[in-house]
Design a protein around this motif. Structure first.
Motif, PDB file in Angstrom:
ATOM      1  N   UNK A  38       0.650  -1.170  -0.005  1.00 42.31           N
ATOM      2  CA  UNK A  38      -0.051   0.014   0.120  1.00 42.31           C
ATOM      3  C   UNK A  38       0.902   1.191  -0.024  1.00 42.31           C
ATOM      4  N   UNK A  39       2.067   1.305   0.824  1.00 40.61           N
ATOM      5  CA  UNK A  39       3.061   2.328   0.786  1.00 40.61           C
ATOM      6  C   UNK A  39       3.341   2.787  -0.636  1.00 40.61           C
ATOM      7  N   UNK A  40       3.818   1.492  -1.120  1.00 42.92           N
ATOM      8  CA  UNK A  40       4.374   1.508  -2.628  1.00 42.92           C
ATOM      9  C   UNK A  40       3.447   2.298  -3.784  1.00 42.92           C
ATOM     10  N   UNK A  79       9.243   7.319  -1.092  1.00 41.73           N
ATOM     11  CA  UNK A  79       8.677   6.593  -0.046  1.00 41.73           C
ATOM     12  C   UNK A  79       9.665   6.478   1.373  1.00 41.73           C
ATOM     13  N   UNK A  80      11.024   6.593   1.079  1.00 38.58           N
ATOM     14  CA  UNK A  80      11.879   6.435   2.053  1.00 38.58           C
ATOM     15  C   UNK A  80      12.364   4.983   2.397  1.00 38.58           C
ATOM     16  N   UNK A  81      12.136   4.218   1.263  1.00 39.06           N
ATOM     17  CA  UNK A  81      12.500   2.887   1.144  1.00 39.06           C
ATOM     18  C   UNK A  81      13.673   2.693   0.743  1.00 39.06           C
ATOM     19  N   UNK A  82      14.565   1.493   1.217  1.00 41.36           N
ATOM     20  CA  UNK A  82      15.947   0.796   0.526  1.00 41.36           C
ATOM     21  C   UNK A  82      15.689   0.729  -0.883  1.00 41.36           C
ATOM     22  N   UNK A  83      16.744   1.259  -1.612  1.00 43.18           N
ATOM     23  CA  UNK A  83      16.625   0.752  -3.086  1.00 43.18           C
ATOM     24  C   UNK A  83      16.368  -0.661  -3.200  1.00 43.18           C
ATOM     25  N   UNK A  84      15.280  -0.919  -4.382  1.00 37.87           N
ATOM     26  CA  UNK A  84      15.045  -2.327  -4.725  1.00 37.87           C
ATOM     27  C   UNK A  84      13.747  -2.655  -4.110  1.00 37.87           C
ATOM     28  N   UNK A  85      13.228  -1.893  -2.964  1.00 37.41           N
ATOM     29  CA  UNK A  85      12.018  -2.391  -2.291  1.00 37.41           C
ATOM     30  C   UNK A  85      10.935  -2.478  -3.126  1.00 37.41           C
ATOM     31  N   UNK A  86      10.782  -1.304  -3.972  1.00 37.03           N
ATOM     32  CA  UNK A  86       9.506  -1.426  -4.972  1.00 37.03           C
ATOM     33  C   UNK A  86       9.745  -2.462  -5.981  1.00 37.03           C
ATOM     34  N   UNK A  87      10.556  -2.772  -6.407  1.00 40.17           N
ATOM     35  CA  UNK A  87      10.783  -3.957  -7.355  1.00 40.17           C
ATOM     36  C   UNK A  87      10.456  -5.187  -6.781  1.00 40.17           C
ATOM     37  N   UNK A  88      10.619  -5.427  -5.466  1.00 43.86           N
ATOM     38  CA  UNK A  88      10.274  -6.490  -4.757  1.00 43.86           C
ATOM     39  C   UNK A  88       8.879  -6.820  -4.531  1.00 43.86           C
ATOM     40  N   UNK A  89       8.158  -5.767  -4.637  1.00 43.55           N
ATOM     41  CA  UNK A  89       6.698  -5.516  -4.528  1.00 43.55           C
ATOM     42  C   UNK A  89       6.018  -5.719  -5.894  1.00 43.55           C
ATOM     43  N   UNK A  90       6.610  -4.883  -6.867  1.00 43.98           N
ATOM     44  CA  UNK A  90       6.024  -4.878  -8.362  1.00 43.98           C
ATOM     45  C   UNK A  90       7.205  -5.034  -9.334  1.00 43.98           C
ATOM     46  N   UNK A  91       7.518  -6.043  -9.665  1.00 43.23           N
ATOM     47  CA  UNK A  91       8.888  -6.345 -10.137  1.00 43.23           C
ATOM     48  C   UNK A  91       8.839  -5.484 -11.503  1.00 43.23           C
ATOM     49  N   UNK A  92       7.812  -5.656 -12.620  1.00 44.78           N
ATOM     50  CA  UNK A  92       7.720  -4.753 -13.642  1.00 44.78           C
ATOM     51  C   UNK A  92       6.933  -3.563 -13.559  1.00 44.78           C
TER      52      UNK A  92
END
Length: 201
Positions: free
Chosen positions: A12-14, A39-52
């Motif tokens: 949800x944050x992403x 979002x202040x997330x570590x790099x790669x966090x969004x890719x872990x949630x939604x890869x493409x």
């Protein structure tokens, strides 16, 4: 950029951050890296949630539908069988909330809708996600006595979308109508559709 985080899951944050980026920077400003940073997330966090990118856009569409459903709150509308005026009041409040406190959400929807015209996969997902909203509206106009609910839903959505576009992104962007003005417009529209129906007031 303001992103709601209290009690939100990582997904949800992403998604909320993606919507905020769409409203602020447009489609070109939406990247996995930009979401991580905003979002202040570590790099790669969004890719872990939604890869493409497609997955990220679908996540944004789903979250947008959830948040817009809370804004419009169609499930809380008065019983249409109780008369036209209470329903007009409820719908006017919903539209006015979009025009005032949720303008960024409206802009994000336009970005997603336009992108869906270029991505068949996103188009199918966008339409399927919005089907519940159309079903709820169809139920409302049917209960009001509509003999042509599909056409009446189209007219109602076109009116509301036209008003929101004009006042959020169009030439009337500096002239947000009052709640009374929105109510008057809806009363004219729905009164023309259903004013002659038995029991309507």
């Amino acid at each position: 950029m303001s992103v709601r985080t209290t009690g939100a899951s990582r997904a949800d944050l992403v998604a909320d951050t993606a919507l905020a980026l769409l409203a602020e920077r447009g489609m070109r400003g939406l990247t996995h890296r930009a979401v991580d940073e905003a979002a202040g997330l570590p790099q790669g966090s969004t890719s872990n949630v939604a890869r493409t990118r497609q997955a990220l856009l679908e996540l944004a569409v789903r979250r947008h539908a959830e948040r817009e459903a809370r804004v419009l709150a169609l499930h809380e509308m008065p019983d249409p069988r109780g008369g036209l005026d209470p329903l007009v009041d409820g719908l006017a409040l919903a539209v006015h909330r979009s025009l005032t406190r949720n303008r960024d959400l409206v802009v994000a929807r336009y970005e997603l809708a336009l992108e869906a015209t270029r991505r068949p996969g996103l188009r199918a997902y966008y339409d399927a996600t919005g089907a519940r909203f159309r079903e709820q509206l169809t139920g409302l106009v049917t209960a009001m006595g509509s003999t042509d609910p599909d056409r009446h839903v189209l007219m109602l959505v076109a009116w509301a979308d036209g008003l929101m576009f004009s006042c959020v992104a169009g030439s009337f962007n500096a002239e947000v109508p009052s709640l009374d003005e929105v109510r008057a417009g809806l009363r004219e529209l729905l009164g023309g559709m259903f004013g002659g129906a038995p029991g309507r007031s």
